[in-house]
Design a protein around this motif. Structure first.
Motif, PDB file in Angstrom:
ATOM      1  N   SER A   1     -55.803 -45.885 -78.879  1.00  0.00           N
ATOM      2  CA  SER A   1     -56.983 -45.786 -79.728  1.00  0.00           C
ATOM      3  C   SER A   1     -56.687 -44.876 -80.898  1.00  0.00           C
TER       4      SER A   1
ATOM      5  N   SER B   1     -47.046 -49.289 -76.868  1.00  0.00           N
ATOM      6  CA  SER B   1     -48.246 -49.858 -77.462  1.00  0.00           C
ATOM      7  C   SER B   1     -48.235 -49.617 -78.961  1.00  0.00           C
TER       8      SER B   1
ATOM      9  N   TYR C   1     -49.530 -54.370 -76.309  1.00  0.00           N
ATOM     10  CA  TYR C   1     -49.091 -53.585 -75.162  1.00  0.00           C
ATOM     11  C   TYR C   1     -47.876 -54.246 -74.521  1.00  0.00           C
TER      12      TYR C   1
ATOM     13  N   THR D   1     -54.335 -47.713 -72.692  1.00  0.00           N
ATOM     14  CA  THR D   1     -55.194 -48.056 -73.828  1.00  0.00           C
ATOM     15  C   THR D   1     -54.852 -47.161 -75.002  1.00  0.00           C
TER      16      THR D   1
END
Length: 131
Positions: free
Chosen positions: A73, A49, A62, A71
């Motif tokens: 962040s 990612s 991704y 995910t």
């Protein structure tokens, strides 16, 4: 001293979750394109990612193998990036590395395919998915 340090790896059962964290020292991660790569024994380093920008300007990429499960962040205040991983599978087993680079081109997908472009790397944290 400039550097990245990962944490959060470990052993987890299939279907489980883990969150990896990476803290930067000596530079402001908010200005960087950041990402996570992984490398399993005997395999090439694989881009998982990539994230670029902050706030409304943020964009992410991704790999198909993790889309919908992982995910990425960034916490600008804490100068950290994270990778939240859900529904983990045995094929996710690998050493995971966070990385950063100042460049704003090429595309996020291209950067995920070119580990040689990245300037800064962490030492890696092992994730093992096994029952």
């Amino acid at each position: 001293q400039l550097g990245l340090v990962e944490s959060g790896g470990g052993l987890v059962q299939p279907g489980g979750s883990l969150t990896l964290s990476c803290v930067a020292s000596g530079f402001d991660l908010g200005r960087y394109t950041v990402g996570w790569f992984r490398q399993a024994p005997g395999k090439k380093r694989e881009g998982v990612s990539v994230l670029r920008g902050v706030g409304r300007a943020e964009s992410t990429y991704y790999a198909e193998s993790v889309k919908g499960r992982f995910t990425i962040s960034r916490d600008v205040a804490k100068n950290t990036i994270s990778l939240t991983m859900q529904d983990l599978k045995p094929e996710d087993t690998a050493a995971y590395y966070c990385t950063g680079d100042l460049r704003q081109t090429p595309s996020l997908q291209s950067m995920s395919l070119l580990p040689e472009l990245w300037d800064y790397w962490g030492q890696g944290t092992q994730v093992t998915v096994s029952s």
